[in-house]
Motif scaffolding. Structure first.
Motif, PDB file in Angstrom:
ATOM      1  N   GLY A  33       0.769  -1.310   0.003  1.00  0.00           N
ATOM      2  CA  GLY A  33      -0.120   0.096  -0.007  1.00  0.00           C
ATOM      3  C   GLY A  33       0.810   1.368   0.004  1.00  0.00           C
ATOM      4  N   LEU A  34       1.828   1.369   0.922  1.00  0.00           N
ATOM      5  CA  LEU A  34       2.694   2.432   0.712  1.00  0.00           C
ATOM      6  C   LEU A  34       3.372   2.437  -0.578  1.00  0.00           C
ATOM      7  N   LEU A  35       3.827   1.454  -1.059  1.00  0.00           N
ATOM      8  CA  LEU A  35       4.458   1.399  -2.492  1.00  0.00           C
ATOM      9  C   LEU A  35       3.410   2.135  -3.551  1.00  0.00           C
ATOM     10  N   VAL A  36       2.367   1.781  -3.449  1.00  0.00           N
ATOM     11  CA  VAL A  36       1.125   2.414  -4.252  1.00  0.00           C
ATOM     12  C   VAL A  36       1.028   3.867  -4.006  1.00  0.00           C
ATOM     13  N   VAL A  37       0.888   4.290  -2.771  1.00  0.00           N
ATOM     14  CA  VAL A  37       0.844   5.512  -2.604  1.00  0.00           C
ATOM     15  C   VAL A  37       1.923   6.444  -3.024  1.00  0.00           C
ATOM     16  N   GLY A  38       3.258   5.781  -2.879  1.00  0.00           N
ATOM     17  CA  GLY A  38       4.466   6.382  -3.261  1.00  0.00           C
ATOM     18  C   GLY A  38       4.731   6.718  -4.630  1.00  0.00           C
ATOM     19  N   SER A  39       4.133   5.561  -5.241  1.00  0.00           N
ATOM     20  CA  SER A  39       4.414   5.528  -6.911  1.00  0.00           C
ATOM     21  C   SER A  39       3.059   6.690  -7.504  1.00  0.00           C
ATOM     22  N   ALA A  40       2.190   6.722  -6.666  1.00  0.00           N
ATOM     23  CA  ALA A  40       0.978   7.666  -7.391  1.00  0.00           C
ATOM     24  C   ALA A  40       1.481   9.091  -6.936  1.00  0.00           C
ATOM     25  N   ALA A  41       2.209   9.295  -5.875  1.00  0.00           N
ATOM     26  CA  ALA A  41       2.855  10.692  -5.637  1.00  0.00           C
ATOM     27  C   ALA A  41       3.804  11.022  -6.641  1.00  0.00           C
ATOM     28  N   VAL A  42       4.604  10.097  -6.916  1.00  0.00           N
ATOM     29  CA  VAL A  42       5.705  10.452  -8.150  1.00  0.00           C
ATOM     30  C   VAL A  42       5.006  10.667  -9.402  1.00  0.00           C
ATOM     31  N   TRP A  43       3.975   9.834  -9.884  1.00  0.00           N
ATOM     32  CA  TRP A  43       3.446   9.972 -10.972  1.00  0.00           C
ATOM     33  C   TRP A  43       2.612  11.257 -11.108  1.00  0.00           C
ATOM     34  N   GLN A  44       1.942  11.975  -9.854  1.00  0.00           N
ATOM     35  CA  GLN A  44       1.238  13.021  -9.891  1.00  0.00           C
ATOM     36  C   GLN A  44       2.061  14.139  -9.723  1.00  0.00           C
ATOM     37  N   ILE A  45       3.362  14.234  -9.247  1.00  0.00           N
ATOM     38  CA  ILE A  45       4.231  15.498  -9.335  1.00  0.00           C
ATOM     39  C   ILE A  45       4.905  15.401 -10.426  1.00  0.00           C
ATOM     40  N   ARG A  46       4.951  14.423 -11.208  1.00  0.00           N
ATOM     41  CA  ARG A  46       5.426  14.416 -12.858  1.00  0.00           C
ATOM     42  C   ARG A  46       4.416  15.021 -13.557  1.00  0.00           C
ATOM     43  N   ARG A  47       3.124  14.799 -13.300  1.00  0.00           N
ATOM     44  CA  ARG A  47       2.089  15.516 -14.252  1.00  0.00           C
ATOM     45  C   ARG A  47       1.954  16.682 -13.660  1.00  0.00           C
ATOM     46  N   ILE A  48       2.292  17.281 -12.482  1.00  0.00           N
ATOM     47  CA  ILE A  48       2.360  18.807 -12.174  1.00  0.00           C
ATOM     48  C   ILE A  48       3.497  19.389 -12.823  1.00  0.00           C
ATOM     49  N   PHE A  49       4.552  18.879 -12.796  1.00  0.00           N
ATOM     50  CA  PHE A  49       5.722  19.479 -13.824  1.00  0.00           C
ATOM     51  C   PHE A  49       5.403  19.818 -15.255  1.00  0.00           C
ATOM     52  N   ARG A  50       4.547  18.849 -15.908  1.00  0.00           N
ATOM     53  CA  ARG A  50       4.200  18.924 -17.201  1.00  0.00           C
ATOM     54  C   ARG A  50       3.034  19.652 -17.468  1.00  0.00           C
ATOM     55  N   SER A  51       2.121  20.034 -16.458  1.00  0.00           N
ATOM     56  CA  SER A  51       1.100  20.612 -16.756  1.00  0.00           C
ATOM     57  C   SER A  51       1.053  22.267 -17.176  1.00  0.00           C
ATOM     58  N   ASP A  52       0.213  22.431 -17.714  1.00  0.00           N
ATOM     59  CA  ASP A  52      -0.182  23.797 -18.339  1.00  0.00           C
ATOM     60  C   ASP A  52      -0.839  24.822 -17.172  1.00  0.00           C
ATOM     61  N   VAL A  53      -1.429  24.094 -16.291  1.00  0.00           N
ATOM     62  CA  VAL A  53      -2.099  24.624 -15.117  1.00  0.00           C
ATOM     63  C   VAL A  53      -1.703  23.865 -13.756  1.00  0.00           C
ATOM     64  N   PRO A  54      -0.346  24.060 -13.349  1.00  0.00           N
ATOM     65  CA  PRO A  54       0.330  23.215 -12.357  1.00  0.00           C
ATOM     66  C   PRO A  54      -0.683  23.253 -10.915  1.00  0.00           C
ATOM     67  N   ALA A  55      -1.309  24.372 -10.806  1.00  0.00           N
ATOM     68  CA  ALA A  55      -2.149  24.432  -9.393  1.00  0.00           C
ATOM     69  C   ALA A  55      -3.221  23.670  -9.452  1.00  0.00           C
ATOM     70  N   LEU A  56      -3.835  23.418 -10.483  1.00  0.00           N
ATOM     71  CA  LEU A  56      -5.134  22.693 -10.723  1.00  0.00           C
ATOM     72  C   LEU A  56      -4.619  21.017 -10.751  1.00  0.00           C
ATOM     73  N   GLN A  57      -3.523  21.009 -11.338  1.00  0.00           N
ATOM     74  CA  GLN A  57      -3.071  19.414 -11.224  1.00  0.00           C
ATOM     75  C   GLN A  57      -2.823  19.118  -9.874  1.00  0.00           C
TER      76      GLN A  57
END
Length: 178
Positions: free
Chosen positions: A57-81
């Motif tokens: 479960g902690l691995l899933v949460v950590g993986s989701a966090a890394v994935w989401q932070i990458r999405r923020i980096f790539r987002s045109d609207v990072p605050a909404l992401q």
């Protein structure tokens, strides 16, 4: 869609669409996580399986966090992401611990002061997260206290480092776009 710096240059309709998406997708994510938590069939797990469940479960949460932070980096609207990121990470984290508590209680009701239903386990997970700790449900064995201790440490990491990482990712993405 425009870049974050172009948000003000978007038409009213485009801005509204972005804001609706920023509200609807996180709400949908939370609802989906809660429905899955209450709908999935579970079976009891043993002590070693509980440790593996917690680590997974902690691995899933950590993986989701890394994935989401990458999405923020790539987002045109990072605050909404970032809103979307937190709406995925927090429910996964809280519901993961709730599922673990429920499975532990099903395998041995003596882990806690009372047997936990799914709602009782979610309630307990939320009280531990919020540091309210009403005291009506408590861990009673070293094993259950260890899992609660992991959640408490995870809470501090999530609130301290996790939120700081999301904010830093938003700042970095905004500066990159300027």
């Amino acid at each position: 869609m425009g870049h974050a710096s172009d948000f003000r240059n978007l038409t009213r309709r485009e801005r509204r669409r972005l804001l609706v998406r920023a509200c609807v997708r996180p709400l949908g994510t939370v609802v989906l996580c809660v429905v899955v938590y209450f709908a999935l069939p579970w079976t009891s797990i043993g002590n070693m399986s509980a440790v593996l469940f917690l680590a997974g479960g902690l691995l899933v949460v950590g993986s989701a966090a890394v994935w989401q932070i990458r999405r923020i980096f790539r987002s045109d609207v990072p605050a909404l992401q970032a809103i979307e990121a937190l709406s995925l990470i927090l429910p996964l984290y809280l519901l993961g611990f709730a599922a673990g508590y429920c499975l532990m209680s099903e395998s041995d009701p003596g882990y806690f002061t009372e047997p936990l239903t799914r709602m009782g386990a979610l309630y307990f997970s939320l009280t531990v997260f919020s540091t309210v700790g009403f005291g009506d449900i408590a861990a009673t064995t070293d094993a259950s206290r260890a899992v609660v201790s992991v959640q408490i440490i995870g809470n501090l990491i999530l609130l301290g480092v996790g939120i700081r990482a999301v904010v830093a990712a938003v700042d970095w993405a905004r500066k990159r776009r300027v």
